[in-house]
Structures are given as structure tokens and as C-alpha cells.
Design an enzyme around this catalytic site. Structure first.
Site, PDB file in Angstrom:
ATOM      1  N   GLY A 315      65.155  41.733 162.926  1.00 22.66           N
ATOM      2  CA  GLY A 315      65.912  40.968 163.914  1.00 22.66           C
ATOM      3  C   GLY A 315      65.140  39.886 164.629  1.00 22.66           C
ATOM      4  O   GLY A 315      65.655  39.265 165.569  1.00 22.66           O
ATOM      5  N   HIS A 319      62.719  30.826 168.012  1.00 22.83           N
ATOM      6  CA  HIS A 319      63.849  29.916 168.227  1.00 22.83           C
ATOM      7  C   HIS A 319      63.812  29.322 169.635  1.00 22.83           C
ATOM      8  O   HIS A 319      63.117  29.817 170.544  1.00 22.83           O
ATOM      9  CB  HIS A 319      65.184  30.619 167.977  1.00 22.83           C
ATOM     10  CG  HIS A 319      65.501  31.734 168.924  1.00 22.83           C
ATOM     11  ND1 HIS A 319      65.985  31.529 170.198  1.00 22.83           N
ATOM     12  CD2 HIS A 319      65.399  33.085 168.774  1.00 22.83           C
ATOM     13  CE1 HIS A 319      66.185  32.686 170.800  1.00 22.83           C
ATOM     14  NE2 HIS A 319      65.830  33.660 169.957  1.00 22.83           N
ATOM     15  N   CYS A 337      62.642  38.525 169.824  1.00 19.27           N
ATOM     16  CA  CYS A 337      62.414  37.178 169.311  1.00 19.27           C
ATOM     17  C   CYS A 337      61.319  36.473 170.109  1.00 19.27           C
ATOM     18  O   CYS A 337      60.939  36.903 171.202  1.00 19.27           O
ATOM     19  CB  CYS A 337      63.690  36.357 169.376  1.00 19.27           C
ATOM     20  SG  CYS A 337      64.966  36.893 168.209  1.00 19.27           S
ATOM     21  N   ASN A 339      60.785  33.223 172.051  1.00 19.23           N
ATOM     22  CA  ASN A 339      61.532  32.131 172.684  1.00 19.23           C
ATOM     23  C   ASN A 339      60.609  30.954 172.972  1.00 19.23           C
ATOM     24  O   ASN A 339      59.517  31.119 173.547  1.00 19.23           O
ATOM     25  CB  ASN A 339      62.137  32.598 173.998  1.00 19.23           C
ATOM     26  CG  ASN A 339      63.265  33.606 173.835  1.00 19.23           C
ATOM     27  OD1 ASN A 339      63.831  34.070 174.833  1.00 19.23           O
ATOM     28  ND2 ASN A 339      63.608  33.956 172.604  1.00 19.23           N
TER      29      ASN A 339
END
Length: 390
Positions: A315, A319, A337, A339
Site C-alpha cells: 500500500g 506522492h 506512504c 508524503n
């Protein structure tokens, strides 16, 4: 004076000699003692042989057909398949052999027609047919990276099959990898339908990689044979590595070992191990200028973000998250993630290649080997143990 009885005996003896000679001549009949029959013709000295032999069954389809002659030279050779199509082949310059130049079909009949002139100037012929093996089923394979791709230095080579493979050794023996520079690498089975190749260290930059999977005609076990050969030729690009030590809130980009970029970032939430950005070496798997994120477990759907680079199927992405600007460079609060600010995310996105390594350290969440591309999560010794060839 001679005794008359002696003269008569001498004459009789002479007559016996004549009679014997006459009988001998009548028996020969002028043909050298063959009872009046002509001598049988001698067979041609030239002898033609073929592999597969005439009347052979279950002949292999990927092994070349070879026709040879002794005591002569081949003058004509044809191998004709079902429907009258001739198999391509080449006659040797010395006329002593002919070799097919294309694979045969599964479950087909092939007919020979060959002639040779012997050292005695007599013509020998070979005629007859053989049949090829008929698989219980065929298994199709695909190769990645595809032809002409340019990929990062951590990109593995992946062979995937439509159905499970029983004879893994046979598959590995049919696979070859050739590069411009010497590279130590190994194949490893990640499942019964996938075998990957990775180098011990990252690929050298800017080299060409040629891969051949000569699987057609290979017995994959249980009567299943390879459906076709597959090949690929691709290029390794520049050496670019992303390094993230999660407590630092920085994503560093290295080219040829030198740091060229450093972006402030926010990684997975420190206080929840399940939300940590996982440890290990991953690769950029996918790039999307616009991506939609959904995670019902954490209560968000249809979240649109830009400049998304996936590096794990657990996952994780790198980004843009301008909405989280206050935390970027200061606090780890994502769901795993990485960031980045919008401008930084775009800048990194434009530099990234599929196959670039992403090295994550400092996290409490262990290596996520359930990711589709987990080749670099194993040390070299463990990776080599995944090979079926010992």
C-alpha cells in the site's frame, strides 16, 4: 605292339574327360557358376540415416532434425509436415548432412524424402515418416521487463506462467541472461508460477540485458510442455537510489552514490506500527500522475493525489500531499506512504524510473514480503536458496 584292350581303355578314359568337361560347361551356362541365373545387382554404397528415425513416435519438437549420409553426398532433402508445408533446413557445404532450421509442431506427422549419390555413382533414397509428441497441455510464459524498456538498477527479471510448474529445474535450465558487463545473479522461485532473476548487487548502470526463455518443447512436468519461447531485450538506466530513514523526515535521492536531492517528507505514523512505512529495499513499481486512494480500514475513500510512485503492494506510495504540508519535514503521520510537497513530488516523479530502488530504514514495521516485488527483501544467501538448481 600294344594290347588292344589297353588301347580301348585309353580311348574310354579320354572320352570320360571330354564328357566331364562338357558337363562342367553346361552347368556354368556362361554365368560363372550361378545355375544359369544373372548376378543380383549390388546395393548403393551410400547409406542415409535420420534422427528422428523413420516410424519414430513422440519425437521432440525443439531438437533439430538431422539427415546424414555415408559413402556419398546428399543431393536432395525435404521434410514435409501436415498440409504439405516443408520444414526449413540447410544442407551442409560438404553434402554430408542436412539440419532443420525451425522447430516442429506438437502432435504432427513429418515425411522424409532424401536422395544421395554414392561413391559408386548409384543413388540411395530415404523415405518414410515420424510423429512428434503431443502434450497433455501447454503452459504459457510471459517476460518482464518488456522489449526496449529502460528500467532502474534494482529491476528484477520476472517469468510468469499461466499454470503451476512441476519441473522447476527444467525451466531454469531453459533460461539465459546476457549482459554487456559481467554480473553475478541468480534465479529464485517466488511461487509455483513465478521465477525471478536479480543480481547480487544492483545492476551496473547503462547496460543492455538480453533474456531468453527457451521453453517451447520443454517438459515442465506432468505431461505439460512450454507453449512458446519468449525473449526480451531492455536497458538499465542511470543509477538512482532513494533512501529514507523514517525518523529524519527526509527523502534523499542519490545518483551514482552522490546525494543530488533531499526532499522533506512525512512517513507512516510512528505511534502505530501497522501504519509505519515498512523496512527494506523496494522498487518503484508504477507511476501515475493522478491516483485515487481508498482505505476502508482507516476510513478514507476517493482521495485524489498527484505524482504517485508505488513502491510496494502493501500500500505504499511516494506522492504529493499538499494537504499535509504542516507535517511534511516535521512529523510522521501518514498511513505508510511517503508524503511530499507538490513541487517536490513532481520533481521526483519526473526523475523516477520503474525499477529504481527505495531503501527504507528506521521503521518498526518489518519487511513486507507479501508485496508483488519483494526480491530485494532477502539477503543474497537466502535468495540463492530459492533456486531449484543446486
Amino acid at each position: 605292339m600294344l594290347d588292344r584292350r589297353m588301347v580301348f581303355k585309353a580311348a574310354l578314359a579320354a572320352g570320360a574327360t571330354v564328357i566331364v568337361a562338357a558337363c562342367s560347361g553346361e552347368d556354368n551356362g556362361g554365368s560363372g557358376g550361378n545355375g544359369g541365373q544373372p548376378s543380383a545387382p549390388q546395393p548403393p554404397k551410400a547409406k542415409i540415416t535420420a534422427v528422428p528415425a523413420v516410424d519414430a513416435k513422440d519425437a521432440p519438437v525443439a531438437t533439430p532434425v538431422v539427415v546424414k549420409v555415408t559413402e556419398g553426398k546428399l543431393t536432395e532433402v525435404s521434410l514435409t509436415g501436415d498440409g504439405g508445408k516443408q520444414v526449413k533446413g540447410e544442407l551442409a557445404s560438404d553434402g554430408l548432412s542436412w539440419t532443420s532450421a525451425e522447430p516442429l509442431g506438437y502432435g504432427k506427422t513429418y515425411t522424409y524424402a532424401a536422395k544421395a549419390t554414392g561413391s559408386d555413382n548409384k543413388v540411395a533414397e530415404l523415405k518414410g515418416a515420424f510423429t512428434t509428441l503431443k502434450p497433455a497441455s501447454q503452459n504459457r510464459a510471459t517476460l518482464n521487463p518488456i522489449d526496449d524498456a529502460q528500467v532502474g538498477v534494482a529491476m528484477p527479471i520476472s517469468v510468469k506462467f499461466d499454470a503451476p510448474v512441476k519441473d522447476r529445474v527444467a525451466v531454469e535450465k531453459a533460461l539465459t541472461v546476457k549482459t554487456d558487463k559481467q554480473v553475478e545473479g541468480a534465479w529464485g522461485w517466488l511461487s509455483d508460477t513465478q521465477v525471478d532473476y536479480r543480481p547480487k548487487e544492483y545492476w551496473p548502470a547503462n547496460i543492455t540485458v538480453n533474456v531468453e526463455a527457451k521453453l517451447y518443447g520443454v517438459d515442465l512436468g506432468g505431461g505439460v510442455y512450454g507453449k512458446s519461447d519468449v525473449t526480451t531485450k531492455f536497458k538499465i538506466g542511470r543509477n538512482q537510489v532513494v533512501k529514507i530513514n523514517t525518523p529524519d523526515h527526509q527523502m534523499n535521492v542519490y545518483r551514482d552514490g552522490a546525494k543530488v536531492k533531499s526532499y522533506p517528507c512525512s512517513n507512516g505514523l510512528d505511534s502505530d506500527v501497522e501504519r509505519n512505512t515498512p523496512l527494506g529495499t523496494y522498487i518503484i513499481m508504477e507511476k501515475k500522475e493522478h491516483a485515487v486512494f481508498d482505505n476502508a480500514r482507516y476510513g478514507y475513500t476517493n482521495v485524489n493525489k498527484k505524482w504517485a510512485c508505488r513502491f510496494s503492494n502493501h500500500g505504499e506510495f511516494i506522492h504529493e500531499n499538499q494537504d499535509n504540508a504542516a507535517a511534511i519535514g516535521k512529523t510522521n503521520n501518514s498511513h505508510g506512504c511517503v508524503n511530499l510537497l507538490d513541487a517536490d513530488a513532481k520533481d521526483y516523479f519526473s526523475s523516477a524510473l520503474i525499477g529504481d530502488p527505495v531503501e527504507v530504514t528506521g521503521s518498526k514495521l518489518g519487511k513486507q514480503t507479501q508485496s508483488d516485488v519483494n526480491d530485494w527483501l532477502y539477503d543474497w544467501g537466502t535468495w540463492k536458496s530459492f533456486s531449484a538448481v543446486k
